[in-house]
Design an enzyme around this catalytic site. Sequence first.
Site, PDB file in Angstrom:
ATOM      1  CG  ASP A 389      -1.028   1.265   9.570  1.00  0.00           C
ATOM      2  OD1 ASP A 389      -0.914   0.692   8.466  1.00  0.00           O
ATOM      3  OD2 ASP A 389      -0.880   2.491   9.734  1.00  0.00           O
TER       4      ASP A 389
HETATM    5  P1  NAP Z   1      -5.172   2.819   9.143  1.00  0.00           P
HETATM    6  O1  NAP Z   1      -3.964   1.955   9.198  1.00  0.00           O
HETATM    7  O2  NAP Z   1      -4.976   4.271   8.932  1.00  0.00           O
HETATM    8  O3  NAP Z   1      -6.110   2.227   7.995  1.00  0.00           O
HETATM    9  C1  NAP Z   1      -7.392   2.694   7.789  1.00  0.00           C
HETATM   10  C2  NAP Z   1      -7.969   1.954   6.615  1.00  0.00           C
HETATM   11  O4  NAP Z   1      -9.329   2.333   6.517  1.00  0.00           O
HETATM   12  C3  NAP Z   1      -7.324   2.306   5.300  1.00  0.00           C
HETATM   13  O5  NAP Z   1      -6.515   1.265   4.826  1.00  0.00           O
HETATM   14  C4  NAP Z   1      -8.493   2.603   4.354  1.00  0.00           C
HETATM   15  O6  NAP Z   1      -8.403   1.770   3.205  1.00  0.00           O
HETATM   16  C5  NAP Z   1      -9.700   2.213   5.171  1.00  0.00           C
HETATM   17  N1  NAP Z   1     -10.820   3.128   4.930  1.00  0.00           N
HETATM   18  C6  NAP Z   1     -10.811   4.468   4.821  1.00  0.00           C
HETATM   19  N2  NAP Z   1     -12.036   4.933   4.573  1.00  0.00           N
HETATM   20  C7  NAP Z   1     -12.842   3.847   4.535  1.00  0.00           C
HETATM   21  C8  NAP Z   1     -14.225   3.676   4.313  1.00  0.00           C
HETATM   22  N3  NAP Z   1     -15.041   4.713   4.070  1.00  0.00           N
HETATM   23  N4  NAP Z   1     -14.730   2.423   4.347  1.00  0.00           N
HETATM   24  C9  NAP Z   1     -13.930   1.360   4.567  1.00  0.00           C
HETATM   25  N5  NAP Z   1     -12.616   1.465   4.781  1.00  0.00           N
HETATM   26  C10 NAP Z   1     -12.082   2.701   4.766  1.00  0.00           C
HETATM   27  O7  NAP Z   1      -6.072   2.672  10.444  1.00  0.00           O
HETATM   28  P2  NAP Z   1      -5.877   1.823  11.770  1.00  0.00           P
HETATM   29  O8  NAP Z   1      -5.663   0.379  11.464  1.00  0.00           O
HETATM   30  O9  NAP Z   1      -7.003   2.233  12.649  1.00  0.00           O
HETATM   31  O10 NAP Z   1      -4.514   2.329  12.369  1.00  0.00           O
HETATM   32  C11 NAP Z   1      -4.387   3.610  12.919  1.00  0.00           C
HETATM   33  C12 NAP Z   1      -3.061   4.178  12.506  1.00  0.00           C
HETATM   34  O11 NAP Z   1      -3.034   5.549  12.911  1.00  0.00           O
HETATM   35  C13 NAP Z   1      -1.878   3.469  13.160  1.00  0.00           C
HETATM   36  O12 NAP Z   1      -0.809   3.387  12.276  1.00  0.00           O
HETATM   37  C14 NAP Z   1      -1.555   4.405  14.321  1.00  0.00           C
HETATM   38  O13 NAP Z   1      -0.200   4.307  14.712  1.00  0.00           O
HETATM   39  C15 NAP Z   1      -1.863   5.742  13.698  1.00  0.00           C
HETATM   40  N6  NAP Z   1      -2.108   6.789  14.710  1.00  0.00           N
HETATM   41  C16 NAP Z   1      -3.115   6.635  15.601  1.00  0.00           C
HETATM   42  C17 NAP Z   1      -3.309   7.580  16.601  1.00  0.00           C
HETATM   43  C18 NAP Z   1      -4.370   7.408  17.637  1.00  0.00           C
HETATM   44  O14 NAP Z   1      -4.314   8.101  18.648  1.00  0.00           O
HETATM   45  N7  NAP Z   1      -5.349   6.546  17.437  1.00  0.00           N
HETATM   46  C19 NAP Z   1      -2.497   8.712  16.638  1.00  0.00           C
HETATM   47  C20 NAP Z   1      -1.489   8.846  15.687  1.00  0.00           C
HETATM   48  C21 NAP Z   1      -1.317   7.879  14.733  1.00  0.00           C
HETATM   49  P3  NAP Z   1      -9.140   2.212   1.849  1.00  0.00           P
HETATM   50  O15 NAP Z   1      -8.696   3.575   1.537  1.00  0.00           O
HETATM   51  O16 NAP Z   1      -8.700   1.183   0.871  1.00  0.00           O
HETATM   52  O17 NAP Z   1     -10.618   2.130   2.105  1.00  0.00           O
END
Ligand code: NAP
Length: 466
Positions: A389
Amino acid sequence: MSPVLAEHVSQAIYLLAAGLFIFSLRWLNRPETARRGVLAGVVGMSAAVCGTLLHPEIASYLWIAVAMALGTAVGIPLSRVPLTAVPQRTALSHAFGGLAAGLVGVAKYSLWLGEGLLTPFRTGVIGVEVILGFLTFTGSLMAAGKLQEIVPTRPITYRGQNYVNLALLGVAALCGIVLVFDPSRWPLFAMVVALSLVFGVLMILPIGGADMPTVISILNSYAGLSAVAMGFVLDNKLLVTAGALDGSSGFILSLIMCRAMNRSFTNVLFGAFGQVQAATASAGQRAVKSATPQDVVDILENASSVVIVPGYGMAVAQAQHRVRETFDQLTRRGVKVRFAIHPVAGRMPGHMNVLLAEADIPYEALVEMDDINRDLPQTDVVLVVGANDVVNPAARHDRASPIYGMPIIEADKAKLCVAIKRTMNPGFAGVDNELYYADNTLMLFGDAKAMLGEIAKILGGERGIH
Ligand code: NAP
């Protein structure tokens, strides 16, 4: 020690503890001083406990010793959870804090009711303490349950839900107001307790598991406010100060997280974000270009600047040490390698910073989103490690996307982008990522730890520089 002297000494210790809490928060702001911040917090809290133990009105230390032994027995295993489980562990801490505040409120109400000491002010403050304490207790337990997936993580919604919840809270507040005028009506007090406990559960039901980190920091501020009320009830200035620091820092953190996701408070609390969305027609039909670890090594070796974008997948795969090895190999070859840190990458604030620090990656290599975005058009390769994301260009232009308006790391603007993930599955927001289909993007499908392990191995192999 005479009671008067003990009182003076404990007040002096409280002053010292309050100062340490303020410095602790200040130092926790920067990675370089964070350890000092933790230490200051621990020393401040230990001093506060010692100061309280000096209080002359404590008749027996036996129960305190029992409570401390129990707290230690529960706290030690809780402190050993893996980093990915820290959000639920934090939720449990807030649950305990809320329960403690609520129980102190109940104890003081019954004690002062018997002694005829319930003034309108005291009853009002106890009411606030009990409502916030007990709703934090059950709300935080629900949040921990959702994060641990013991409770269904999807948002559970029904028509008129927000009205029902607000009505429940309204009735609890009304009972509290009646009690201020007539504290002797204890069945109303029991109702306040029961309604607050139920409200905590209902408040969390419509919120998706993935929004829990933001909700936890909101609950953190509720726990802080109930501690402020407890401080007034117990006439303890340190509790008022510590509760206010806790409440305001939790509130500020939730604001930062909401802003970084371009979401409003109401959207997090009432938006039922994370419900399963209908797949877009285009998803899965467009072609992507995939690469092998060897291809990626060839690209990285020929780059002069590389930016690594870590995300939730790096945390799941525990790939930070392999990231470090890749970083070492590339920097030894004279490649300029930096890390782009998005404020909400991962699932908790500072998630990426903690993981990269665990792998001893130098702080100077970590660059914040706004700063790195300026450099990305001149960057040769962006290596996306399990982030999704936070690099989705739809956030810039697709008004229909749930992440529209969220600031992103503009990986698509680099000369070339390599994304490591296992499948084409979406991330937290449940939306397709157009970055993967771009002409200048290559996909390296696989577990981040395994893939980076391969990359680091090839880089360190016979062609490597040792
Ligand atoms: P993300 O959008 O959740 O994407 C994570 C990606 O990691 C997934 O597409 C997944 O694809 C991949 N993944 C999972 N396991 C894996 C593995 N073992 N090896 C390789 N890839 C792997 O993560 P992000 O880009 O870090 O974004 C964070 C999201 O969380 C945002 O939407 C944010 O708003 C939300 N959020 C964050 C917080 C905070 O405090 N940080 C709090 C609330 C919400 P595959 O399954 O295809 O591997």
